[in-house]
Scaffold this active site. Structure first.
Site, PDB file in Angstrom:
ATOM      1  N   SER A 151      54.968  37.095  27.522  1.00 23.65           N
ATOM      2  CA  SER A 151      53.842  36.755  28.384  1.00 23.65           C
ATOM      3  C   SER A 151      54.131  37.292  29.778  1.00 23.65           C
ATOM      4  O   SER A 151      55.299  37.333  30.200  1.00 23.65           O
ATOM      5  CB  SER A 151      53.689  35.235  28.447  1.00 23.65           C
ATOM      6  OG  SER A 151      52.901  34.877  29.553  1.00 23.65           O
ATOM      7  N   LEU A 203      51.991  44.517  32.243  1.00 23.21           N
ATOM      8  CA  LEU A 203      52.079  44.825  30.815  1.00 23.21           C
ATOM      9  C   LEU A 203      53.482  44.585  30.263  1.00 23.21           C
ATOM     10  O   LEU A 203      54.472  44.993  30.859  1.00 23.21           O
ATOM     11  CB  LEU A 203      51.681  46.290  30.573  1.00 23.21           C
ATOM     12  CG  LEU A 203      50.278  46.682  31.041  1.00 23.21           C
ATOM     13  CD1 LEU A 203      49.982  48.132  30.681  1.00 23.21           C
ATOM     14  CD2 LEU A 203      49.214  45.759  30.455  1.00 23.21           C
ATOM     15  N   MET A 255      45.148  42.102  31.941  1.00 26.56           N
ATOM     16  CA  MET A 255      45.153  41.787  33.374  1.00 26.56           C
ATOM     17  C   MET A 255      46.404  42.398  34.002  1.00 26.56           C
ATOM     18  O   MET A 255      46.865  41.938  35.052  1.00 26.56           O
ATOM     19  CB  MET A 255      45.087  40.277  33.585  1.00 26.56           C
ATOM     20  CG  MET A 255      43.795  39.699  32.988  1.00 26.56           C
ATOM     21  SD  MET A 255      43.235  38.196  33.750  1.00 26.56           S
ATOM     22  CE  MET A 255      44.576  37.120  33.345  1.00 26.56           C
ATOM     23  N   GLY A 256      46.965  43.414  33.361  1.00 26.22           N
ATOM     24  CA  GLY A 256      48.143  44.092  33.906  1.00 26.22           C
ATOM     25  C   GLY A 256      49.419  43.337  33.615  1.00 26.22           C
ATOM     26  O   GLY A 256      49.451  42.486  32.724  1.00 26.22           O
ATOM     27  N   HIS A 298      51.431  43.583  25.057  1.00 25.85           N
ATOM     28  CA  HIS A 298      50.297  44.475  25.346  1.00 25.85           C
ATOM     29  C   HIS A 298      50.522  45.846  24.710  1.00 25.85           C
ATOM     30  O   HIS A 298      49.603  46.447  24.162  1.00 25.85           O
ATOM     31  CB  HIS A 298      50.160  44.717  26.853  1.00 25.85           C
ATOM     32  CG  HIS A 298      49.830  43.512  27.646  1.00 25.85           C
ATOM     33  ND1 HIS A 298      50.704  42.945  28.542  1.00 25.85           N
ATOM     34  CD2 HIS A 298      48.701  42.766  27.697  1.00 25.85           C
ATOM     35  CE1 HIS A 298      50.135  41.913  29.126  1.00 25.85           C
ATOM     36  NE2 HIS A 298      48.921  41.775  28.623  1.00 25.85           N
TER      37      HIS A 298
HETATM   38  O1  PAF Z   1      43.952  37.900  27.829  1.00 29.26           O
HETATM   39  C1  PAF Z   1      43.745  38.395  28.922  1.00 29.26           C
HETATM   40  O2  PAF Z   1      44.610  39.048  29.538  1.00 29.26           O
HETATM   41  C2  PAF Z   1      42.389  38.186  29.598  1.00 29.26           C
HETATM   42  O3  PAF Z   1      41.884  36.943  29.284  1.00 29.26           O
HETATM   43  C3  PAF Z   1      41.388  39.297  29.267  1.00 29.26           C
HETATM   44  C4  PAF Z   1      41.046  39.313  27.797  1.00 29.26           C
HETATM   45  C5  PAF Z   1      41.955  40.630  29.696  1.00 29.26           C
HETATM   46  C6  PAF Z   1      40.076  39.073  30.027  1.00 29.26           C
HETATM   47  O4  PAF Z   1      40.282  39.086  31.396  1.00 29.26           O
END
Ligand code: PAF
Length: 278
Positions: free
Chosen positions: A185, A32, A29-30, A36
């Site tokens: 996070s 980052l 969901m960006g 990620h």
């Molecule tokens: O973990 C996340 O960031 C979200 O739940 C995901 C897997 C991108 C789905 O929107």
């Protein structure tokens, strides 16, 4: 790095690839962070082509304020992905993925969604599974990479892939932490420096359990609840000792690596979650 904003363009490009190429998919969901980026690196190590999606999925937010507050750092995110030589980024609009007024689908994941996030964020997992299923259908990756920090999500996505009868391999990647133990996070951005320090309590509690596994689960649980009660900055939402396979509560340890301890707590109004597998 190719950037696609519509599934049509993305699929057109994917159709030009030979089917011998393995595809790694990293949904995000960006905002980052290193967690990620670790998923991207793993995908690059294991697959020929890596596709990262950046999409803040509205159907998985049970709290509209949380959705409104969600950080948007697209420009910086794209720079980070470019640096890692991610092959493809998919940044769709809501309209590209959802019909007008479309709601989340209703899934049945049995015991996996009963407790923890399932209890405290009603509808969250239906929304999450709705979007992940859409992504899987659009991209049909060989492997999809998810962080273990969202342990319940990871277990549910594994169940989703089975329900879809797909061959997509779901790869869970261990949590990346700040030096003080705080799990990386996107929400950490919302914390002040002092709250970031205070927030190590979550990690300390998980470590305490790891180091004192000879104690009974109810004893450990009580100890942790007291730690949070004595800390004026925190509001503990849950501390759950569960079986890894069912995510149902346990009062006695199961076999090694089959137990998980999951915590959700608020600090400065920011909701943090973390877990450990023992
Ligand atoms: O973990 C996340 O960031 C979200 O739940 C995901 C897997 C991108 C789905 O929107």
């Amino acid at each position: 790095m190719y950037i696609f904003t519509s599934k049509k363009e993305l699929q057109k490009y994917l159709a030009t690839l030979t089917s011998a190429k393995t595809i790694g998919f990293i949904p995000t969901m960006g905002a980052l962070h290193q967690g990620h980026l670790q998923l991207i690196t793993e995908s690059k190590n294991q697959c020929d082509i890596s596709i990262c999606s950046i999409f803040v999925n509205p159907t998985q937010f049970n709290n509209p304020e949380d959705l409104a507050k969600y950080p948007n750092t697209l420009k910086v995110d794209l720079e980070k992905l470019e640096q890692l030589a991610c092959d493809i980024v998919y940044t769709p609009t809501v309209e590209d993925l959802y019909e007008k007024d479309e709601q989340a689908k209703s899934f049945d994941f049995g015991s996996l969604t009963i407790g923890m996030e399932g209890e405290f964020r009603p509808g969250h997992f239906n929304g999450m599974a709705t979007i992940v299923e859409k992504f899987f259908n659009i991209i049909n990756p060989t492997k999809a990479f998810f962080g273990q920090k969202d342990l319940q999500q990871l277990q549910i996505v594994k169940a989703l892939a089975k329900q879809m009868q797909s061959d997509i391999q779901i790869i869970g990647i261990p949590t990346i932490r700040e030096e003080n133990g705080l799990a990386k996070s996107s929400r950490n951005e919302l914390l002040t420096t002092s709250a970031k320090q205070e927030a190590t309590l979550v990690y300390k509690c998980l470590q305490y359990c790891k180091n004192n596994q000879e104690l009974a689960i109810p004893t450990l649980e009580k100890y942790i609840q007291e730690q949070f009660k004595n800390n004026p900055h925190f509001k503990l939402e849950y501390i759950d000792f569960v079986s890894l396979s069912t995510l149902l509560p346990i009062t006695k340890w199961e076999a090694k690596n089959q137990n998980a301890i999951c915590i959700a707590a608020y600090i400065e109004g920011v909701r943090l979650i973390d877990n450990i597998i023992l």
